[in-house]
Write an enzyme that holds these catalytic residues in place. Sequence first.
Site, PDB file in Angstrom:
ATOM      1  N   GLU A  66      -9.385   3.622   3.652  1.00  0.00           N
ATOM      2  CA  GLU A  66      -9.079   2.653   2.598  1.00  0.00           C
ATOM      3  C   GLU A  66      -9.207   3.377   1.253  1.00  0.00           C
ATOM      4  OE1 GLU A  66      -7.850  -0.186   3.095  1.00  0.00           O
ATOM      5  OE2 GLU A  66      -8.381  -0.762   5.142  1.00  0.00           O
ATOM      6  N   GLU A 103       0.837  -1.203   0.000  1.00  0.00           N
ATOM      7  CA  GLU A 103       0.000   0.000   0.000  1.00  0.00           C
ATOM      8  C   GLU A 103       0.877   1.261   0.000  1.00  0.00           C
ATOM      9  OE1 GLU A 103      -2.693  -0.578   3.306  1.00  0.00           O
ATOM     10  OE2 GLU A 103      -3.304  -2.550   2.556  1.00  0.00           O
TER      11      GLU A 103
END
Length: 391
Positions: free
Chosen positions: A361, A160
């Site tokens: 997210e 990420e």
Amino acid sequence: MKISGRDGDSFIYYSMLFHVPLELIRDANPHIANEKSLKGSLIHIPGFRKKKIPSMGLTFMEIANSYHISVDALGLLNGSLGIGSQEVIIPININSPVINTKKFYDYASLTSDLTRLEKLYPFLEIETIGTSVLGKDIFEVRIGKGSEIVHYNGSFHANEWITSAILMRWLNELLISLSTGLPLYGLYTLPIYEGKKISIVPMVNPDGVDLVLHGSRAAEGKFDVEDINAGSEEFYAWKANIRGVDLNNQYPASWEIEKKRKKPQAPSPRDYPGEAPISEPEAVAMMELAQKRDFEKVIALHTQGREFYWGYEGYEPSYAFFIAEEFEKQSGYKAVRYVDSHAGFKDWFIQEYQRPGFTLELGKGINPLPLSQMDTIYRETLGILMAGLYM
């Protein structure tokens, strides 16, 4: 930009001369004990760089008029130089980003960019809060003068890494806004600088990020990451730190539940919570930082799903609902109060301090998200990042 102070000058005068807020000039020059005696002192003017141009036989007045700067600014930068000089130094106000974050954003990119930003904006505070398993520095960046500290972090999870790029892009735009006085997301940022302190840890998991982006050589021969990765040389699905522990499953917020139910019971590319909570140096660094700084709220950037989580087991304060409502409004992301998950940094923070904590997210798709999504993700996220400072 550095200049040599002159007799009779002051920070107030430099603020007016270069149109830079006085607070930023003062904070960029903590080595100056007496503002009334600047002669011979090296003074940092944040948000500016020097540029040499051919004089073309023009006078300072003609050059100043051409570049919309003051004659005295030219005199300050060029000293005794004047008519007849082949080159003249002019001050350039930086009003666009100086770092490129739309790339595979690794640890080397982070360290290089922090060095460059600190040079241009020396009111930045950059501190090493700990080191990774492989000894890479974990940096915290701080901006502002307020007592209430809002914390942001990225790349808890290795694949990420785009979250680090998002935070660094935001940092650069914040600095431009502060030094130029131009609004960011419709907000003037100097009052935020004066009233808040911003804490950013752009890359919690530098070893893991480099593993995803550069392959097994990032392990420096110290860990058999291919064995942990079931023999594969492709690490795009790797979330853990370099020794296979998921850093966002490391915190003492019902850690035992996660330990019992997680399928990996040994080092793994993802989800393995370790043999004990806070066993990894990266997790330790983040816990100790939160304990030291006493954050007002924390905002952790992850990917993906275009939603965010804001509650934990009823420990969240009631006013967190209104912050979540604003985040939802500013981003279009879905606000989710509870999920069946424990042992995350946000979970522990809410449980420990009963203050607002958020896990964002970002984006939508399969991690690692492609760079083609970055501009869209940044536009969606910017409203949340800014709302975190005024809510």
